[in-house]
Design an enzyme around this catalytic site. Structure first.
Site, PDB file in Angstrom:
ATOM      1  CE1 TYR A 133       3.261   9.641  -8.327  1.00 22.13           C
ATOM      2  CE2 TYR A 133       1.709   8.928  -9.998  1.00 22.13           C
ATOM      3  CZ  TYR A 133       2.823   8.686  -9.218  1.00 22.13           C
ATOM      4  OH  TYR A 133       3.492   7.492  -9.317  1.00 22.13           O
ATOM      5  CG  ASN A 156       8.136   6.406   1.327  1.00 21.61           C
ATOM      6  OD1 ASN A 156       8.550   6.616   2.457  1.00 21.61           O
ATOM      7  ND2 ASN A 156       7.040   5.708   1.076  1.00 21.61           N
ATOM      8  CB  CYS A 164       5.007   5.562  -2.002  1.00 22.76           C
ATOM      9  SG  CYS A 164       6.220   4.269  -1.745  1.00 22.76           S
ATOM     10  CG  HIS A 165       1.590   0.324  -1.776  1.00 23.33           C
ATOM     11  ND1 HIS A 165       2.197   0.568  -0.554  1.00 23.33           N
ATOM     12  CD2 HIS A 165       0.367  -0.199  -1.482  1.00 23.33           C
ATOM     13  CE1 HIS A 165       1.378   0.197   0.422  1.00 23.33           C
ATOM     14  NE2 HIS A 165       0.260  -0.270  -0.122  1.00 23.33           N
ATOM     15  CD  GLU A 191      -2.813  -1.633   0.959  1.00 22.18           C
ATOM     16  OE1 GLU A 191      -3.493  -0.674   0.553  1.00 22.18           O
ATOM     17  OE2 GLU A 191      -1.707  -1.491   1.517  1.00 22.18           O
TER      18      GLU A 191
END
Length: 199
Positions: A133, A156, A164-165, A191
């Site tokens: 952040y 979002n 945003c993950h 990912e």
């Protein structure tokens, strides 16, 4: 919201109210896509993909569509090409075949600081990486705004596509997520950032 390092608000839920004010009727369409993280509601205009919403069961889909109809000034229409492109790209993403989205985005459901942060996130945090952040606040030139970055993540309208993950707490924790922490873990595992769940 108690701590943006831990909680990004629930505004990305399917029934999240659009924040901007429309000026005229805009053509739009929607679809529901079954995914490994549950059903997603997708809404697109002629400009691009405008919303991705988690947990799109019947009830929350109805509520989201009512709000979108009010925001866009009328009912959905067929033949919005960006909707088909978004569906195909998200399907490829969840099957591990796509690492970068190319569907055009319609940012009309985001504005101001939140939009600035989300643009920086979309442009600068690629597949398989994470950002804190505070780091994201630094990137947009507002180093005192780590908590506001958490609020921006919660606002979002395009989660997964605008990732945003990939925003995590500075202490190494997973942070919060409007779609739920299990969803965030699954996306990060997909990912390769986190190990895949054993069961």
């Amino acid at each position: 919201m108690t701590n943006a390092e831990q909680v990004s608000g629930p505004a990305a839920a399917p029934d999240a109210a659009p924040r901007a004010t429309p000026t005229a009727r805009r053509d739009w369409a929607w679809a529901r896509l079954e995914t490994p993280i549950g059903p997603l509601l997708l809404a697109a205009t002629r400009e691009g993909l405008a919303q991705v919403a988690f947990h799109a069961d019947e009830r929350t889909t109805r509520r989201a569509l009512t709000r979108l109809e009010q925001f866009f000034g009328g009912p959905p229409l067929p033949g919005i090409p960006h909707l088909a492109m978004a569906t195909a790209e998200l399907t490829a993403y969840f099957s591990g075949e796509l690492r970068s989205f190319t569907v055009p985005l319609d940012w009309s459901l985001s504005a101001g600081f939140n939009a600035r942060v989300l643009h920086a996130l979309a442009a600068g945090v690629p597949y398989g990486s994470v950002v804190g952040y505070q780091d994201l606040a630094d990137r947009v030139g507002d180093p005192g705004a780590a908590r506001a970055v958490g609020a921006a993540m919660g606002s979002n309208p395009l989660p997964v596509v605008v990732p945003c993950h990939r925003v995590v707490a500075s202490d190494g924790g997973i942070g919060g997520f409007g779609g739920g922490l299990e969803t965030k873990r699954l996306l990060l595992a997909l990912e390769g950032v986190l190990p895949a769940p054993l069961f």
